[in-house]
Scaffold this active site. Sequence first.
Site, mmCIF file in Angstrom:
data_model
loop_
_atom_site.group_PDB
_atom_site.id
_atom_site.type_symbol
_atom_site.label_atom_id
_atom_site.label_comp_id
_atom_site.label_asym_id
_atom_site.label_seq_id
_atom_site.Cartn_x
_atom_site.Cartn_y
_atom_site.Cartn_z
ATOM 1 N N THR A 11 0.621 -4.515 -15.330
ATOM 2 C CA THR A 11 0.019 -5.633 -14.602
ATOM 3 C C THR A 11 0.728 -5.929 -13.276
ATOM 4 O OG1 THR A 11 1.395 -7.232 -15.793
ATOM 5 C CG2 THR A 11 -0.765 -6.720 -16.745
ATOM 6 N N GLY A 12 1.830 -5.239 -13.009
ATOM 7 C CA GLY A 12 2.583 -5.469 -11.779
ATOM 8 C C GLY A 12 1.978 -4.738 -10.587
ATOM 9 N N CYS A 130 12.075 3.890 -2.992
ATOM 10 C CA CYS A 130 10.956 4.058 -2.057
ATOM 11 C C CYS A 130 11.422 4.513 -0.674
ATOM 12 C CB CYS A 130 10.166 2.749 -1.942
ATOM 13 S SG CYS A 130 11.186 1.282 -1.731
ATOM 14 N N GLY A 161 7.927 -4.513 -1.202
ATOM 15 C CA GLY A 161 9.046 -3.932 -1.939
ATOM 16 C C GLY A 161 9.681 -4.919 -2.898
ATOM 17 N N ARG A 226 14.903 -6.209 5.486
ATOM 18 C CA ARG A 226 13.568 -6.682 5.102
ATOM 19 C C ARG A 226 12.893 -7.279 6.335
ATOM 20 N NH1 ARG A 226 11.522 -4.798 0.759
ATOM 21 N NH2 ARG A 226 13.162 -5.584 -0.606
ATOM 22 N N HIS A 233 7.027 0.824 4.487
ATOM 23 C CA HIS A 233 8.374 0.790 5.063
ATOM 24 C C HIS A 233 8.421 1.706 6.284
ATOM 25 C CE1 HIS A 233 9.423 -1.396 1.589
ATOM 26 N NE2 HIS A 233 10.104 -0.483 0.909
ATOM 27 N N ASN A 306 5.096 2.037 0.686
ATOM 28 C CA ASN A 306 6.156 1.979 -0.325
ATOM 29 C C ASN A 306 5.631 1.810 -1.742
ATOM 30 O OD1 ASN A 306 5.656 -0.637 1.166
ATOM 31 N ND2 ASN A 306 6.694 -1.453 -0.646
#
Length: 325
Positions: A11-12, A130, A161, A226, A233, A306
């Site tokens: 589910t992610g 990644c 990410g 970030r 990315h 990513n």
Amino acid sequence: MKVNVAVVGATGLVGSMMLKVLSEENFPIDNLYLFSSKKSAGKKIEYCGKEYTVEELKEDSFEGRDIKIALFSAGGAVSEKFAPIAAKAGVTVVDNSSAFRMDPEVPLVVPEINPEDIKMNKGIIANPNCSTIQSVLPLKPIHDKYKIKRVIYSTYQSVSGSGIKGISDLEEGTQLAYKYPIKNNCIPQIDVFLDNGYSKEEMKMINETKKILHDDSILVTATTVRVPVKFSHSISINVEVERPFEVEDVKKIIGDYPGMVLQDDLANEVYPMPLMAADKNEVFVGRIRRDFTVENGLNLWSCADNIRKGAATNAVQIAEKVLEV
């Protein structure tokens, strides 16, 4: 030959993309099993026109189901506990967490680079970080031809990410993923800081590069940042090699290498950008130019999605190679 497949963390953000890529690749699935935490169990997910109910991951989840491959993307703690249980049940685990990446017994694989390492697996194969994946792809043909001495990474990593919380921080200003606002900001910290002053993310890139390229002699350093971008990315890569090179030759070997797209046309201002790399499976490389500060220096710029090549796509590509072994 169809096989039984499981997705852990279904589910992610990455788990959902794994299902999408499996569908796109027409992966030969017989029975599909979807697992998650207790909180997400019971959710319904559609895959190829059929509805599946997500199950809570338990210690007996892999028993008696003849699952051939399990794609894990539920975090390091889940992988540490359940990946060995799955492997013991005869499952080949492709794990997206960092839990096993530096384990000498576990292959760390980018299929275009070191597919032969898959044969050495003892039930678990690690999916690299990644940022590492999209960096080592252009480095591999360079290393093969010119022998890399030193690499300097500077990353510009998207909020996806950090999962759904990272996207929420950018779009809603929630600060669920980051201590500081990410909108209109750059945060020079990804993961926790270690005693040596580097972040965990930076050390992942340093160590994983050497393992994937099978060369501990390469000197690697990294700064990971970030940035307020939703997907993809970007990485500035500075390379010093042992042998002389021509820039046009470097462009050719990168353009000819599988899994990469060369975008390097300065006259028309063509170069990789995260906006264009989003939702693509390839790594886009450009801004290839000589670094005149050292004898054999090179700069290049890499962009990749990513969530796709940096996670889900690479994992599915590994699974495809497992079926070939």
